[in-house]
Design a protein around this motif. Sequence first.
Motif, mmCIF file in Angstrom:
data_model
loop_
_atom_site.group_PDB
_atom_site.id
_atom_site.type_symbol
_atom_site.label_atom_id
_atom_site.label_comp_id
_atom_site.label_asym_id
_atom_site.label_seq_id
_atom_site.Cartn_x
_atom_site.Cartn_y
_atom_site.Cartn_z
ATOM 1 N N SER A 108 0.830 -1.213 0.000
ATOM 2 C CA SER A 108 0.000 0.000 0.000
ATOM 3 C C SER A 108 0.858 1.252 0.000
ATOM 4 C CB SER A 108 -0.919 0.005 1.228
ATOM 5 O OG SER A 108 -1.770 -1.125 1.243
ATOM 6 N N ALA A 109 1.934 1.237 0.790
ATOM 7 C CA ALA A 109 2.803 2.419 0.889
ATOM 8 C C ALA A 109 3.471 2.722 -0.448
ATOM 9 C CB ALA A 109 3.851 2.203 1.977
ATOM 10 N N VAL A 110 3.996 1.705 -1.110
ATOM 11 C CA VAL A 110 4.694 1.958 -2.370
ATOM 12 C C VAL A 110 3.707 2.353 -3.463
ATOM 13 C CG1 VAL A 110 4.682 -0.377 -3.364
ATOM 14 C CG2 VAL A 110 6.625 1.119 -3.786
ATOM 15 N N ALA A 111 2.483 1.828 -3.414
ATOM 16 C CA ALA A 111 1.470 2.233 -4.396
ATOM 17 C C ALA A 111 1.082 3.697 -4.207
ATOM 18 C CB ALA A 111 0.236 1.334 -4.269
ATOM 19 N N LEU A 112 0.879 4.105 -2.973
ATOM 20 C CA LEU A 112 0.536 5.504 -2.699
ATOM 21 C C LEU A 112 1.673 6.436 -3.101
ATOM 22 C CD1 LEU A 112 -1.196 5.125 0.789
ATOM 23 C CD2 LEU A 112 -2.289 5.837 -1.346
ATOM 24 N N LEU A 113 2.887 6.033 -2.806
ATOM 25 C CA LEU A 113 4.035 6.869 -3.127
ATOM 26 C C LEU A 113 4.229 6.985 -4.637
ATOM 27 C CD1 LEU A 113 6.176 8.490 -1.652
ATOM 28 C CD2 LEU A 113 7.619 6.451 -1.617
ATOM 29 N N SER A 114 3.909 5.919 -5.371
ATOM 30 C CA SER A 114 4.049 5.940 -6.825
ATOM 31 C C SER A 114 3.067 6.897 -7.489
ATOM 32 C CB SER A 114 3.839 4.533 -7.407
ATOM 33 O OG SER A 114 4.823 3.639 -6.951
ATOM 34 N N MET A 115 2.037 7.278 -6.763
ATOM 35 C CA MET A 115 1.066 8.222 -7.313
ATOM 36 C C MET A 115 1.605 9.653 -7.355
ATOM 37 S SD MET A 115 -2.417 6.862 -5.469
ATOM 38 C CE MET A 115 -2.834 5.116 -5.457
ATOM 39 N N THR A 116 2.621 9.937 -6.565
ATOM 40 C CA THR A 116 3.147 11.294 -6.508
ATOM 41 C C THR A 116 4.564 11.404 -7.061
ATOM 42 O OG1 THR A 116 3.873 10.889 -4.222
ATOM 43 C CG2 THR A 116 1.731 11.936 -4.525
ATOM 44 N N ALA A 162 3.146 -3.339 -7.193
ATOM 45 C CA ALA A 162 2.345 -2.240 -6.644
ATOM 46 C C ALA A 162 2.848 -0.890 -7.140
ATOM 47 C CB ALA A 162 2.370 -2.283 -5.119
ATOM 48 N N SER A 163 4.177 -0.759 -7.292
ATOM 49 C CA SER A 163 4.714 0.509 -7.806
ATOM 50 C C SER A 163 4.259 0.738 -9.250
ATOM 51 C CB SER A 163 6.238 0.513 -7.711
ATOM 52 O OG SER A 163 6.824 -0.356 -8.656
ATOM 53 N N LEU A 164 4.168 -0.339 -10.048
ATOM 54 C CA LEU A 164 3.687 -0.207 -11.423
ATOM 55 C C LEU A 164 2.219 0.181 -11.456
ATOM 56 C CD1 LEU A 164 5.398 -3.319 -13.092
ATOM 57 C CD2 LEU A 164 6.240 -0.982 -12.933
ATOM 58 N N LEU A 165 1.436 -0.408 -10.546
ATOM 59 C CA LEU A 165 0.010 -0.066 -10.482
ATOM 60 C C LEU A 165 -0.192 1.372 -10.013
ATOM 61 C CD1 LEU A 165 -1.316 -3.394 -8.929
ATOM 62 C CD2 LEU A 165 -1.900 -2.514 -11.199
ATOM 63 N N GLY A 166 0.531 1.775 -8.983
ATOM 64 C CA GLY A 166 0.395 3.139 -8.481
ATOM 65 C C GLY A 166 0.781 4.170 -9.508
ATOM 66 N N GLY A 167 1.736 3.828 -10.375
ATOM 67 C CA GLY A 167 2.148 4.753 -11.421
ATOM 68 C C GLY A 167 1.068 5.036 -12.447
ATOM 69 N N LEU A 168 0.023 4.199 -12.496
ATOM 70 C CA LEU A 168 -1.072 4.407 -13.446
ATOM 71 C C LEU A 168 -1.898 5.647 -13.127
ATOM 72 C CD1 LEU A 168 -2.494 0.754 -13.672
ATOM 73 C CD2 LEU A 168 -1.137 1.914 -15.414
ATOM 74 N N VAL A 169 -1.810 6.147 -11.911
ATOM 75 C CA VAL A 169 -2.777 7.144 -11.429
ATOM 76 C C VAL A 169 -2.504 8.541 -11.968
ATOM 77 C CG1 VAL A 169 -3.751 8.220 -9.353
ATOM 78 C CG2 VAL A 169 -3.219 5.772 -9.364
ATOM 79 N N THR A 170 -1.244 8.906 -12.144
ATOM 80 C CA THR A 170 -0.910 10.259 -12.591
ATOM 81 C C THR A 170 -0.064 10.224 -13.858
ATOM 82 O OG1 THR A 170 1.106 10.370 -11.244
ATOM 83 C CG2 THR A 170 -0.939 11.134 -10.222
ATOM 84 N N LEU A 171 0.033 11.366 -14.494
ATOM 85 C CA LEU A 171 0.789 11.472 -15.735
ATOM 86 C C LEU A 171 2.255 11.112 -15.523
ATOM 87 C CD1 LEU A 171 1.069 12.453 -18.706
ATOM 88 C CD2 LEU A 171 1.468 14.741 -17.793
ATOM 89 N N VAL A 172 2.840 11.547 -14.402
ATOM 90 C CA VAL A 172 4.283 11.366 -14.198
ATOM 91 C C VAL A 172 4.617 10.084 -13.449
ATOM 92 C CG1 VAL A 172 4.708 13.838 -14.233
ATOM 93 C CG2 VAL A 172 4.252 12.714 -12.048
#
Length: 593
Positions: free
Chosen positions: A99-107, A142-152
């Motif tokens: 969960s932490a790495v997914a959330l962090l990957s969003m920003t 999870a980092s790959l999934l979290g990266g889906l959320v934002t452009l960067v």
Amino acid sequence: MTLHQALAFGLVVATIGCFIWGRFRYDLISLAALLASVALGLVSPKKAFDGFSNDVVVIIACALVVSAGFARSGIIEALLRPITPRLKSARTQVPVFVSAVALLSMTTKNVGALAIMMPIALQTARKTGTSPSSLLMPMSFASLLGGLVTLVGTSPNIIVSQVRQELFGKPFGMYDFAPVGLALTGLGVVFLAFGYRLLSKPRAPAVTLDAALEAKPYVTQVEVPQDWPVEKRRVADLHAQAQGDVSVVALLRSGTRRSTPHGATVLKPGDKLLLEGDQGALEALIAQAKLTLTRSDKPVAMEEPTEDAHVAEVVVEAHSPLAGKTAQRMDLYGRYGVNLLAVSRSGYRLTQVINRTRLRPGDILMIQGGERTLPAALTELGLLPLAEREVRLGGIRRALAPAAILAAAMLSIAFHLAPVAIAFFAAAVAMVAFGGLRMRDAYAALDGPVLVLIGALIPVGEAIHATGGADLVAGYLSQVLDLAPPMLAMGLMMLLAMVSAPFMHNAPTVLVFGPIAAGLAVRLHLNPDAFLMSVAVGAACDFLTPIGHQCNTLVMAPGGYRFSDYPRLGAPLSLLVLVVGIPLIALVWPLRG
């Protein structure tokens, strides 16, 4: 098919074949493909290097620098510190770290997010006896999934946005990916929290050179500052803050030395402490407890004002002038302009003041000096540098500036105050200017092979579109799929991207399939945005091999994984993304819109 179209497709097929073969480096293959495209007349010499100035490359490079500065701040470690002692097994550790790495990957960039979280996860696994193989692959996915959320968050989103701008005159916005990305990330995190059990039996991780060096404990000297907070001033409180990774081996007060002070001993301003632990744990405790590293107030000798201070790990050679002498007697600072920060001696616990410790051949030292003066000082002192790795002891660690800079960049993009490339370029410059990152570290944060890969392949990908090759393939597919349900056509593009990315990297996958997907949508009179989104999601969800994305490669050795381990967990997750992602994209981006 024209000659130029045939040459363009032949070049792409040959490039993909080289990627799959794996005999040569990705960046070398991409550079050779660019050179071949110019030689074949597919790309004009004037446009050959346009890819390296493309916004895509700028955004990815700047996002990596900003992520590195944010990782250096220690904010994430501080936020997780109250939680990690309660994580006793993989059953609790996997959901938290995933969960932490997914959330962090969003920003931040997903690679940066994983790099921030990996040391924390490995440290927790070591303390609790959990196998790293249970944690690292789920965190990578999870980092790959979290990266889906934002452009960067991930490169496919950045590239597909550029493809949309070139084809239709307008890129995707920063948060256009969020509705689909958030849903897939949430579902994926739930799956990974339980699905990690699909992995094979835990394997011993490969022992890296860094891990071997980390096993050597150092002794360093710190001082309790005058403005130290009154609460938690006991020796036992320092041990608790370090979670057992650092020991107080001696207390120096008013000229007297007390070895291994009792945990109930109250520390006073001006006390000097000898701390023992690996360099990472020492650096974290000194920053967290706001202690002052001995001689940190002594500026090292610099030939130029623009130099950075550098810390090196060195071994005292048998014929070194330091052998049998102390740093104080040799006057390291006065004569050589360097500071002795820490000492490691195999099989022996040092309890003497660092500067008064008689050094021996074989001792490992941490020496701080200027970038240009340090090499000459090491040569003159007969000190042999160890293998290069990141050493943070004695560096500057700022917590608030990197967080504020990242937040400012995200807000400026959200409220359309600046284009994405400009916002992240400004954030990267500010990260260095305000001390969140040294220039040396900023250069180190740049993922050179990936930047070269993308910059070189952008003109090659554009050649497919410029020669009409993308329209040709789209026309053929439109004839085949003319009577098929629209979601089937869109799902086919997601599937093609998903099975291609693990072998040819996600960047060229989007560059090749993005224009084809958009052309297919136009010919079928469907919404091209939905098709572009499907390609971005398929290329970003690279769960099948360790070679398609650098996140998967990053965890392979520390997790002790084999090639066959990735599809064990990745294939079910890919199927889940296909089943849920296709109707979800159609819902958010109506196909007939």
